[in-house]
Design a protein around this motif. Structure first.
Motif, PDB file in Angstrom:
ATOM      1  N   GLY A 199      72.510   8.980  44.080  1.00 26.81           N
ATOM      2  CA  GLY A 199      71.235   9.163  43.256  1.00 26.81           C
ATOM      3  C   GLY A 199      70.249  10.233  43.896  1.00 26.81           C
ATOM      4  O   GLY A 199      70.660  10.966  44.600  1.00 26.81           O
ATOM      5  N   PRO A 200      69.254  10.260  43.337  1.00 30.93           N
ATOM      6  CA  PRO A 200      68.163  11.451  43.837  1.00 30.93           C
ATOM      7  C   PRO A 200      67.631  10.684  45.198  1.00 30.93           C
ATOM      8  O   PRO A 200      66.233  10.075  45.250  1.00 30.93           O
ATOM      9  N   THR A 201      68.168  11.027  46.105  1.00 27.35           N
ATOM     10  CA  THR A 201      67.766  10.260  47.489  1.00 27.35           C
ATOM     11  C   THR A 201      66.360  10.487  47.940  1.00 27.35           C
ATOM     12  O   THR A 201      65.566   9.652  48.224  1.00 27.35           O
ATOM     13  N   LEU A 202      65.979  11.648  47.759  1.00 26.06           N
ATOM     14  CA  LEU A 202      64.686  12.212  48.175  1.00 26.06           C
ATOM     15  C   LEU A 202      63.614  11.518  47.319  1.00 26.06           C
ATOM     16  O   LEU A 202      62.611  10.968  47.632  1.00 26.06           O
ATOM     17  N   PHE A 203      63.859  11.622  45.950  1.00 22.87           N
ATOM     18  CA  PHE A 203      63.028  10.785  44.967  1.00 22.87           C
ATOM     19  C   PHE A 203      62.578   9.226  45.169  1.00 22.87           C
ATOM     20  O   PHE A 203      61.722   8.790  45.237  1.00 22.87           O
ATOM     21  N   ILE A 204      63.970   8.874  45.680  1.00 18.20           N
ATOM     22  CA  ILE A 204      64.014   7.405  45.967  1.00 18.20           C
ATOM     23  C   ILE A 204      63.017   7.153  47.267  1.00 18.20           C
ATOM     24  O   ILE A 204      62.359   6.310  47.195  1.00 18.20           O
TER      25      ILE A 204
ATOM     26  N   THR B 173      60.591  28.629  56.619  1.00 17.39           N
ATOM     27  CA  THR B 173      61.830  27.889  55.946  1.00 17.39           C
ATOM     28  C   THR B 173      61.769  26.416  56.599  1.00 17.39           C
ATOM     29  O   THR B 173      61.949  25.571  55.771  1.00 17.39           O
ATOM     30  N   ILE B 174      61.759  26.346  57.766  1.00 12.57           N
ATOM     31  CA  ILE B 174      62.101  25.138  58.371  1.00 12.57           C
ATOM     32  C   ILE B 174      60.937  23.930  58.119  1.00 12.57           C
ATOM     33  O   ILE B 174      61.036  22.891  57.571  1.00 12.57           O
TER      34      ILE B 174
ATOM     35  N   ASP C  53      59.116  18.932  52.817  1.00 10.03           N
ATOM     36  CA  ASP C  53      59.707  18.219  51.725  1.00 10.03           C
ATOM     37  C   ASP C  53      60.383  17.160  51.888  1.00 10.03           C
ATOM     38  O   ASP C  53      60.225  16.157  50.918  1.00 10.03           O
ATOM     39  N   LYS C  54      61.258  17.152  52.820  1.00 10.78           N
ATOM     40  CA  LYS C  54      62.338  15.992  52.887  1.00 10.78           C
ATOM     41  C   LYS C  54      61.973  15.159  53.673  1.00 10.78           C
ATOM     42  O   LYS C  54      62.499  13.989  53.545  1.00 10.78           O
ATOM     43  N   PHE C  55      60.983  15.468  54.804  1.00  8.68           N
ATOM     44  CA  PHE C  55      60.641  14.159  55.503  1.00  8.68           C
ATOM     45  C   PHE C  55      59.092  13.902  55.546  1.00  8.68           C
ATOM     46  O   PHE C  55      58.608  13.121  56.220  1.00  8.68           O
ATOM     47  N   GLY C  56      58.530  14.265  54.205  1.00 13.41           N
ATOM     48  CA  GLY C  56      57.145  13.796  54.262  1.00 13.41           C
ATOM     49  C   GLY C  56      57.080  12.555  54.326  1.00 13.41           C
ATOM     50  O   GLY C  56      56.072  11.790  54.951  1.00 13.41           O
ATOM     51  N   TRP C  57      57.822  11.676  53.458  1.00 15.52           N
ATOM     52  CA  TRP C  57      57.862  10.328  53.215  1.00 15.52           C
ATOM     53  C   TRP C  57      57.994   9.689  55.021  1.00 15.52           C
ATOM     54  O   TRP C  57      57.244   8.820  55.286  1.00 15.52           O
ATOM     55  N   TYR C  58      58.791  10.324  55.781  1.00 15.12           N
ATOM     56  CA  TYR C  58      59.042   9.687  56.953  1.00 15.12           C
ATOM     57  C   TYR C  58      58.011   9.800  57.789  1.00 15.12           C
ATOM     58  O   TYR C  58      57.508   8.837  58.508  1.00 15.12           O
TER      59      TYR C  58
END
Lengths: 509, 76
Positions: A271-276, B36-37, B43-48
């Protein structure tokens, strides 16, 4: 064996039998009756459900901070029987199982696209509201309902050596009358709430297995299919119940957890892992932020919102209440030896967070499919939503079949432990209820699920549950008051509260 | 002094030296790499980051109101 039947067994089994027979002979009449009573209760007592459930949450939270939280659910110095991870896994499979699979994708997508908690469908705000309210329904309120019943039962049963009966927990406020007819009435009401709570959940399970078969293999969705499904599963869980609680149920419980984790992992990855993860994080914030407002939201001035609250929030609160004698007895059994604080922390917070992850994964994926115009999940029937989501991803067929097996095994474990708990409740709290009593309850559980499905499908299941939960909610209130009375007394005797000035108290107690 | 340098010292000094040299020799290359990093991580680890920092806050607040609050940091 039969000569030793308790009055509680005879009366409650009799009442359930009548309900089943009425449902078979006059289905339309029964459906009309439950619909009317349900509408009356939800309209007239909606405020009461909201207040009572939030009260349970507050009581649980109080024990998180008060020094009384150090009291152990067992004898002083007793060690917990199960390790923490096993304990949490058992809480989970007992508490929600079928419900999580049934509503995982269906509830968020319905809030988002069909009927919104804020009357705003299809927008970005609707996504956030959908997730926030799903978290609300499956969060700490649900676990506080289970938790309070389990806490009270465990406290009286393991610390004060009372019988494992609901009536036994009311001794501190009603005294000896709990051993007489008044106590029996309490136990009968608890048994009926349990039968209907378990039967309803079994009904959901049967409908969803049917939904999966129909979505995948074009089989028809109707009562007769559900009859066959319930018939097969009944035979399976009867065998499991007959052979005893030992091996069968443990193997199945473990299978459940493995299948659930596999399904979750698969959906999370494909699924859309990041969105989740983002929707999970964001919804925790809006959930915590809006918790008090949501807890008391009854929408007195808005007909449409009021309808929504009756159909969802009040329905869920009633579901958890009707389930709570069953789950509560089970959770109490596995929590022996924990301190109250540890119990509250683990039963309220951890399962809620796991539930949030589950709904973010399945609900988030469903919403993302629909919001991005990939597929229209909301057009499917509730019980088909999950399979609709799977069909958009690789291994979709495998996931769907795993989901159906998962519901089947949840069904068997729930029904099996349901027959055990009912047997216990109707044999004066015996930890080894007789085989025949268990089989009678097994048959009545399946028959009740069938009778309700026959009278009006899913809607009849939901209606009956709201009706059955009302009397038990009053018993829960009494249990809570009785517990508070008893534990404050014990606290006084032990000198808790003065703990900081005189250090007489040992750390353990 | 230098003879007694621990590996932690020589390795980190080495890495920083490489970084400084890279920045001087290839300023644009270094800029685009770090950018870039950085974009990737936020983007990918903001939630973290959000969950982690809130977790630290909660733990601090728990100790604020815990019996352990009387324990000193360091030996008493």
């Amino acid at each position: 064996m039969l000569s030793k039947l308790t009055p509680v067994f005879k009366i409650s089994a009799g009442i359930m039998l009548i309900l089943v027979i009425v449902g078979m002979i006059w289905p339309d009449w029964l459906e009309q009756l439950t619909t009317d009573v349900q509408a009356f209760i939800a309209d007239t007592f909606g405020w009461y459900y909201l207040i009572v459930v939030t009260f349970f949450v507050i009581v649980c939270l109080v024990f998180l901070v008060t020094p009384l939280g150090k009291i152990r659910l067992g004898k002083p110095g007793e060690k917990p029987e199960f390790k923490r991870p096993t304990w949490i896994a058992m809480l989970f499979s007992a508490g929600m199982g079928i419900g999580l699979v049934f509503w995982g994708a269906a509830e968020p997508i319905s809030h988002y696209a069909v009927s919104s908690p804020t009357l705003e469908t299809g927008t970005e705000q609707a996504i956030k509201d959908a997730m926030r309210f799903t978290f609300f329904h499956w969060g700490i309120h649900a676990w506080a309902i289970y938790g309070i019943v389990a806490l009270v039962l465990a406290y009286f049963n393991f610390r004060h050596d009372k019988k494992g009966l609901i009536s036994a927990t009311l001794h501190p406020i009603f005294g000896k009358s709990m051993d007489g007819n008044f106590g029996r009435l309490i136990d009968v009401l608890a048994v009926i709430a349990t039968v209907i709570g378990v039967a309803t959940t079994l009904g959901f399970g049967a409908v969803q297995i049917n939904g999966g078969l129909s979505f995948l293999f074009d089989m028809p969705t109707n009562f007769w299919m559900q009859l066959i499904i319930i018939g097969i599963v009944t035979v399976l869980f009867m065998i499991s119940a007959w052979t005893g609680l030992g091996k069968g149920i443990r193997i199945l419980s473990n299978t459940n957890m493995i299948l659930a984790v596999l399904l979750f992992g698969l959906m999370f990855i494909v699924g859309p892992t990041l969105f989740i993860l983002n929707i999970f994080t964001n919804s925790i914030g809006t959930y915590v932020q809006n918790l008090p407002a949501m807890s008391f939201r009854i929408a007195p001035l808005d007909e449409e919102l009021r309808e929504w609250i009756n159909g969802w929030t009040v329905f869920y609160w009633a579901w958890w209440i009707a389930w709570s004698p069953f789950v509560g007895i089970f959770i109490a059994r596995v929590s022996k030896g924990r301190t109250i604080r540890e119990f509250v922390l683990t039963v309220l917070i951890l399962p809620s967070i796991i539930g949030f992850l589950w709904f973010s994964t399945f609900g988030g994926t469903a919403i993302s499919l629909e919001h991005n115009g990939v597929d229209i999940i909301s057009e499917l029937a509730t019980e088909e939503a999950l399979f609709g989501v799977f069909s958009n991803f690789p291994l979709g067929m495998v996931a769907s079949i795993v989901a159906m097996i998962l519901i089947g095994t949840f069904f068997i474990t729930s029904a099996d432990s349901g027959t055990f708990v009912l047997g216990m409740m109707t044999t004066g709290g015996s930890h080894q209820p007789g085989q025949r009593i268990k089989l009678v309850w097994g048959a009545l559980l399946s028959a009740t699920a069938l009778a309700l499905l026959y009278t009006g499908g899913l809607q009849a299941l939901e209606n009956t549950m709201i009706v059955a939960a009302l009397p038990f909610s009053i018993i829960m209130l009494l249990m809570t008051i009785s517990f508070i009375k008893a534990i404050f007394q014990e606290g006084k005797e032990l000198g808790i509260g003065e703990i900081e000035t005189n250090k007489k108290l040992k750390k353990d107690d | 002094m230098l003879k007694k340098a621990k590996p932690a010292f020589s390795i980190s000094v080495g890495i920083m030296l490489v970084l400084v040299l890279l920045g001087i020799i290839l300023p644009e290359g270094l800029e685009s790499v770090t950018e870039t990093i950085q974009v990737f991580i936020s983007d990918k680890f903001g939630w973290y980051y959000l969950i982690l920092v809130t977790l630290f806050t909660i733990i601090c607040l728990v100790f604020f109101n815990h019996t352990i609050r009387k324990n000193q940091i360091g030996r008493s």
